[in-house]
Scaffold this motif. Structure first.
Motif, PDB file in Angstrom:
ATOM      1  N   VAL A 209       0.782  -1.303  -0.249  1.00  0.00           N
ATOM      2  CA  VAL A 209      -0.094   0.098   0.088  1.00  0.00           C
ATOM      3  C   VAL A 209       0.956   1.204   0.303  1.00  0.00           C
ATOM      4  O   VAL A 209       0.426   2.017  -0.302  1.00  0.00           O
ATOM      5  N   ALA A 210       1.928   1.518   0.906  1.00  0.00           N
ATOM      6  CA  ALA A 210       2.537   2.245   0.424  1.00  0.00           C
ATOM      7  C   ALA A 210       3.331   2.689  -0.134  1.00  0.00           C
ATOM      8  O   ALA A 210       3.903   4.179  -0.518  1.00  0.00           O
ATOM      9  N   LEU A 211       3.953   1.353  -0.504  1.00  0.00           N
ATOM     10  CA  LEU A 211       4.860   1.735  -2.292  1.00  0.00           C
ATOM     11  C   LEU A 211       3.791   2.615  -3.261  1.00  0.00           C
ATOM     12  O   LEU A 211       4.552   3.263  -3.831  1.00  0.00           O
ATOM     13  N   PHE A 212       3.234   2.032  -3.522  1.00  0.00           N
ATOM     14  CA  PHE A 212       1.923   2.235  -4.358  1.00  0.00           C
ATOM     15  C   PHE A 212       1.584   3.897  -3.986  1.00  0.00           C
ATOM     16  O   PHE A 212       1.544   4.985  -5.073  1.00  0.00           O
ATOM     17  N   GLU A 213       1.538   4.574  -3.080  1.00  0.00           N
ATOM     18  CA  GLU A 213       1.005   5.441  -2.385  1.00  0.00           C
ATOM     19  C   GLU A 213       2.397   6.716  -2.845  1.00  0.00           C
ATOM     20  O   GLU A 213       2.028   7.700  -2.847  1.00  0.00           O
ATOM     21  N   GLY A 214       3.488   5.907  -2.355  1.00  0.00           N
ATOM     22  CA  GLY A 214       5.016   6.570  -2.439  1.00  0.00           C
ATOM     23  C   GLY A 214       5.148   6.986  -3.331  1.00  0.00           C
ATOM     24  O   GLY A 214       5.396   8.330  -3.198  1.00  0.00           O
ATOM     25  N   ALA A 225       5.253  11.855  -0.300  1.00  0.00           N
ATOM     26  CA  ALA A 225       5.915  10.856  -0.826  1.00  0.00           C
ATOM     27  C   ALA A 225       7.393  10.568   0.035  1.00  0.00           C
ATOM     28  O   ALA A 225       6.894   8.331   0.095  1.00  0.00           O
ATOM     29  N   GLN A 226       7.614  11.464   0.807  1.00  0.00           N
ATOM     30  CA  GLN A 226       9.181  10.407   1.254  1.00  0.00           C
ATOM     31  C   GLN A 226       7.575   9.194   2.581  1.00  0.00           C
ATOM     32  O   GLN A 226       8.301   8.503   2.717  1.00  0.00           O
ATOM     33  N   LYS A 227       6.866   9.941   3.504  1.00  0.00           N
ATOM     34  CA  LYS A 227       6.424   9.756   4.495  1.00  0.00           C
ATOM     35  C   LYS A 227       5.989   8.329   4.566  1.00  0.00           C
ATOM     36  O   LYS A 227       6.746   7.253   4.750  1.00  0.00           O
ATOM     37  N   HIS A 228       5.080   8.126   2.332  1.00  0.00           N
ATOM     38  CA  HIS A 228       5.173   6.590   1.924  1.00  0.00           C
ATOM     39  C   HIS A 228       5.449   5.604   1.552  1.00  0.00           C
ATOM     40  O   HIS A 228       5.803   4.517   2.483  1.00  0.00           O
ATOM     41  N   LEU A 229       7.355   6.112   1.151  1.00  0.00           N
ATOM     42  CA  LEU A 229       7.872   6.031   1.256  1.00  0.00           C
ATOM     43  C   LEU A 229       8.761   5.110   1.894  1.00  0.00           C
ATOM     44  O   LEU A 229       9.244   3.723   2.498  1.00  0.00           O
ATOM     45  N   MET A 230       9.181   5.731   2.877  1.00  0.00           N
ATOM     46  CA  MET A 230       9.504   5.044   4.845  1.00  0.00           C
ATOM     47  C   MET A 230       8.833   3.958   5.001  1.00  0.00           C
ATOM     48  O   MET A 230       9.466   3.305   5.620  1.00  0.00           O
ATOM     49  N   ILE A 231       7.696   4.711   5.063  1.00  0.00           N
ATOM     50  CA  ILE A 231       6.897   3.445   5.453  1.00  0.00           C
ATOM     51  C   ILE A 231       7.301   1.899   4.813  1.00  0.00           C
ATOM     52  O   ILE A 231       6.903   0.818   5.461  1.00  0.00           O
ATOM     53  N   GLU A 400      12.652  -1.429  -4.169  1.00  0.00           N
ATOM     54  CA  GLU A 400      12.306   0.336  -4.216  1.00  0.00           C
ATOM     55  C   GLU A 400      12.125   1.192  -4.083  1.00  0.00           C
ATOM     56  O   GLU A 400      12.406   3.149  -4.529  1.00  0.00           O
ATOM     57  N   ALA A 401      11.106   1.399  -2.391  1.00  0.00           N
ATOM     58  CA  ALA A 401      11.320   2.293  -1.994  1.00  0.00           C
ATOM     59  C   ALA A 401      12.702   2.675  -1.093  1.00  0.00           C
ATOM     60  O   ALA A 401      13.124   4.063  -0.809  1.00  0.00           O
ATOM     61  N   THR A 402      13.538   2.318  -1.134  1.00  0.00           N
ATOM     62  CA  THR A 402      15.591   2.755  -0.635  1.00  0.00           C
ATOM     63  C   THR A 402      15.267   3.371  -1.436  1.00  0.00           C
ATOM     64  O   THR A 402      16.490   4.191  -1.193  1.00  0.00           O
ATOM     65  N   TYR A 403      15.743   3.024  -3.044  1.00  0.00           N
ATOM     66  CA  TYR A 403      15.641   3.316  -4.084  1.00  0.00           C
ATOM     67  C   TYR A 403      15.509   4.934  -4.511  1.00  0.00           C
ATOM     68  O   TYR A 403      15.690   6.264  -4.502  1.00  0.00           O
ATOM     69  N   GLU A 404      13.851   4.760  -4.023  1.00  0.00           N
ATOM     70  CA  GLU A 404      13.065   6.421  -4.132  1.00  0.00           C
ATOM     71  C   GLU A 404      12.768   7.263  -3.650  1.00  0.00           C
ATOM     72  O   GLU A 404      12.690   8.550  -3.849  1.00  0.00           O
ATOM     73  N   LEU A 405      13.197   6.755  -2.569  1.00  0.00           N
ATOM     74  CA  LEU A 405      13.994   8.416  -0.660  1.00  0.00           C
ATOM     75  C   LEU A 405      14.958   8.455  -1.494  1.00  0.00           C
ATOM     76  O   LEU A 405      14.928   9.605  -0.647  1.00  0.00           O
ATOM     77  N   ASP A 406      15.915   8.977  -2.327  1.00  0.00           N
ATOM     78  CA  ASP A 406      17.310   9.432  -1.871  1.00  0.00           C
ATOM     79  C   ASP A 406      17.561   9.432  -3.598  1.00  0.00           C
ATOM     80  O   ASP A 406      18.611   9.670  -4.211  1.00  0.00           O
ATOM     81  N   GLU A 407      16.847   8.277  -4.307  1.00  0.00           N
ATOM     82  CA  GLU A 407      17.136   7.844  -5.996  1.00  0.00           C
ATOM     83  C   GLU A 407      18.781   7.355  -5.835  1.00  0.00           C
ATOM     84  O   GLU A 407      19.435   7.643  -6.855  1.00  0.00           O
ATOM     85  N   SER A 408      19.157   6.849  -4.885  1.00  0.00           N
ATOM     86  CA  SER A 408      19.628   6.087  -4.373  1.00  0.00           C
ATOM     87  C   SER A 408      20.499   5.100  -3.971  1.00  0.00           C
ATOM     88  O   SER A 408      19.373   4.426  -3.256  1.00  0.00           O
ATOM     89  N   ILE A 409      20.716   3.374  -4.186  1.00  0.00           N
ATOM     90  CA  ILE A 409      20.659   2.387  -2.904  1.00  0.00           C
ATOM     91  C   ILE A 409      22.061   1.683  -3.058  1.00  0.00           C
ATOM     92  O   ILE A 409      23.216   1.924  -4.292  1.00  0.00           O
ATOM     93  N   SER A 410      22.756   0.975  -2.711  1.00  0.00           N
ATOM     94  CA  SER A 410      24.119   1.461  -1.809  1.00  0.00           C
ATOM     95  C   SER A 410      23.517  -0.531  -2.092  1.00  0.00           C
ATOM     96  O   SER A 410      23.009  -1.917  -2.259  1.00  0.00           O
ATOM     97  N   ASP A 411      25.407  -1.130  -2.438  1.00  0.00           N
ATOM     98  CA  ASP A 411      25.058  -2.541  -3.299  1.00  0.00           C
ATOM     99  C   ASP A 411      24.338  -3.390  -2.131  1.00  0.00           C
ATOM    100  O   ASP A 411      24.240  -4.686  -2.477  1.00  0.00           O
TER     101      ASP A 411
END
Length: 540
Positions: A209-214, A225-231, A400-411
């Motif tokens: 749900v949260a990824l959809f709305e985020g 968006a940040q709130k929902h992505l963090m959820i 996806e949520a991790t990437y979209e929060l900061d537009e980056s993701i670690s290995d």
């Protein structure tokens, strides 16, 4: 393992027949207040909620660019009109009403000496299903009337208008958070209760749900968006840290009998069916529907599968243009061969071994292999459970949520999410890493989305992903293509093809998507007539 729950399901079906003209279970045959005597009555009422879980076959991907049926689909090509009525809309409110009734009557059962721990579990299940119903409505319509108690015909709330998007999603979160407190962990649920809603099911669904709305909020430009992505990220991580789930080693067998039951820790929520011909409470005929072309994979989906070096076909030196249907699968991600029929696969009674798709109904030149089982085909019924939430989705939600929060993701984050899927025993694909992306001119967002597309292929996710990413206006108006029209298909059916000999299913000129209208669905005309406060969505 399923015996007691399946017996209960048969009782549900009896109640379901009795209740076809009403919105809740117990009132159909006896006085409603008299029904709620103990926790077993609550359990019987809660069992009814499970009948609302979607069954098989799954053909929703024909709404998207991943599948095409035997003819064009009005949702996919933009030709649908506002419906006069919609059974789906009404069904969600029937589910919500039944859940509301359980939540309200729980105190009555408690006052009559019911086991409070069991009562709390069934109330938690009801809250999960209320959230499930509201999310189904929310995805389609946006804000909807928010009804949180059973209503009588004279109640003013029957004519209430839409709540805002934020109010509806907040209620969904609230219900799921409350449910998590009282639901059991999968490992503590008794074997005979396998299939009931668990704590991790509520958390996994919350991440969905949260990824959809985020992401919808982010790409459509509204809300927080940040709130929902963090959820979404936090809920997914709770499931990951629970230790309750793991990846099933064989991807194809996820959708076979081998993937059923408690031994498959990837499954988080399933729609259960009967056990065999002797215990045939409910069954489906998914294979027969898919075999005859209900949801044929498209070229768009086919080209999404990577080569075995971890690169897309546009970048990999391993890719060679195929000259027959066998070569299409050369050096490709094994999940493609587990999802599409290929030569040599076990097939159907009249053709035990698959050869080539039958263009007369598998019109894309690709054939859908989901839930295919020769023995089930022979008896014209299948009892393979439908997976509704699985751990793979949770890992993809986290990435996806991790990437979209900061537009980056670690290995490191990729290794605990996407790369666990690539390490599946039957897959064994190269890892997705930042260096792979950087060194090959790729984009991390697109590679995370690609992984989601192929891992969850033909499970009903793609259309809603295009909606939340705001890419439906780009992808859906494109020409829908199929496989190359190889000589081995013969000349009995000769489709229109491109200059490159690709099968054309529907040209772009006949496909439309109106961004000002089509990101929301129209409310049915009869619902607006019944409720004057219900405002039609823009453009409909």
């Amino acid at each position: 393992m399923k015996k007691e729950f399946r017996i209960l399901f048969s009782l549900i079906m009896v109640f379901g027949v009795l209740s076809c003209n009403v919105d809740r279970l117990p009132e159909t045959s006896i006085s409603d207040p008299a029904f709620w005597q103990n926790e077993n009555d609550l359990k019987s009422a809660a069992n009814y909620l499970y009948t609302f879980l979607p069954g098989l076959p799954e053909t929703g991907d024909v709404w998207s660019d991943d599948a095409f049926g035997t003819s064009a689909n009005s949702i996919s090509d933009g030709t649908r009109i506002t419906p006069s009525s919609d059974g789906y809309y009404r069904a969600q409110y029937r589910l919500i009403r039944a859940a509301n009734n359980i939540i309200e009557k729980a105190d009555l059962v408690a006052d009559r000496g019911g086991d409070i721990n069991q009562i709390n579990i069934y109330v938690a299940e009801a809250k999960f299903f209320r959230a499930w119903g509201y999310f189904n409505l929310f995805r389609r319509y946006g804000g909807v009337p928010l009804i949180l108690k059973p209503l009588n015909i004279e109640d003013e709330e029957l004519n209430m208008g839409q709540a805002s998007r934020e109010e509806v999603v907040a209620q969904i979160y609230s219900d799921l958070d409350s449910a998590v407190l009282d639901l059991k962990s999968p490992g503590t649920i008794k074997a005979e209760d396998y299939g009931r809603i668990s704590k991790t099911a509520a958390l996994a669904f919350k991440s969905r749900v949260a990824l959809f709305e985020g992401t919808r909020s982010k790409f459509h430009g509204y809300g927080d968006a940040q709130k929902h992505l963090m959820i979404a990220k936090t809920a997914a991580k709770e499931v990951m840290d629970s230790g309750e789930h793991d990846i099933f080693p064989n991807y194809f067998n996820l959708f076979q009998y081998e993937g059923e039951g408690r031994q498959n820790k990837e499954n988080i929520l399933v729609r259960q069916y009967g056990k065999n011909l002797e215990e045939s409470i409910s069954y489906h005929v998914a294979q027969r529907n898919l075999e005859t072309g209900a949801a044929n994979p498209t070229r768009g989906l086919a080209t999404s599968y990577l080569m075995t070096d971890g690169l897309p076909i546009s970048k990999s030196p391993l890719y060679e243009k195929p000259t027959n249907t066998v070569e299409v699968f050369n050096n490709r991600d094994p999940r493609m061969g587990a999802t599409f029929f290929k030569e040599g696969d076990e097939y159907i009674g009249t053709q035990p071994v698959f050869n080539i798709p039958a263009i007369s109904f598998q019109k894309t030149g690709f054939a859908n292999r989901r839930y295919a089982n020769l023995n089930d085909w022979q008896v014209s019924r299948s009892y393979i459970d439908r997976t509704l939430i699985r751990y793979a989705e949770v890992l993809l939600n986290y990435a996806e949520a991790t990437y979209e929060l900061d537009e980056s993701i670690s290995d490191e984050d990729l290794n605990i999410s996407v790369n666990i899927l690539r390490d599946r025993e039957s897959v064994s694909m190269p890892h997705l890493t930042n260096s792979l992306v950087d060194n090959n001119g790729l984009e991390m967002r697109e590679e995370i989305r690609r992984e989601r597309r192929v891992e969850l292929a033909l499970e009903g996710f793609r259309y809603w992903d295009l909606i939340r990413w705001k890419t439906a206006e780009i992808e859906l108006p494109k020409t829908i293509l199929g496989n190359y029209f190889f000589d081995e298909f013969g000349t009995e059916v000769v489709p229109e093809v491109t200059s490159d000999n690709l099968i054309i299913l529907q040209k772009a000129e006949n496909r439309h998507f109106d961004p000002a209208r089509d990101y929301l669905w129209p409310f049915p005309v009869n619902q607006i007539a019944l409720n004057p406060s219900l405002e039609q969505n823009p453009g409909w």
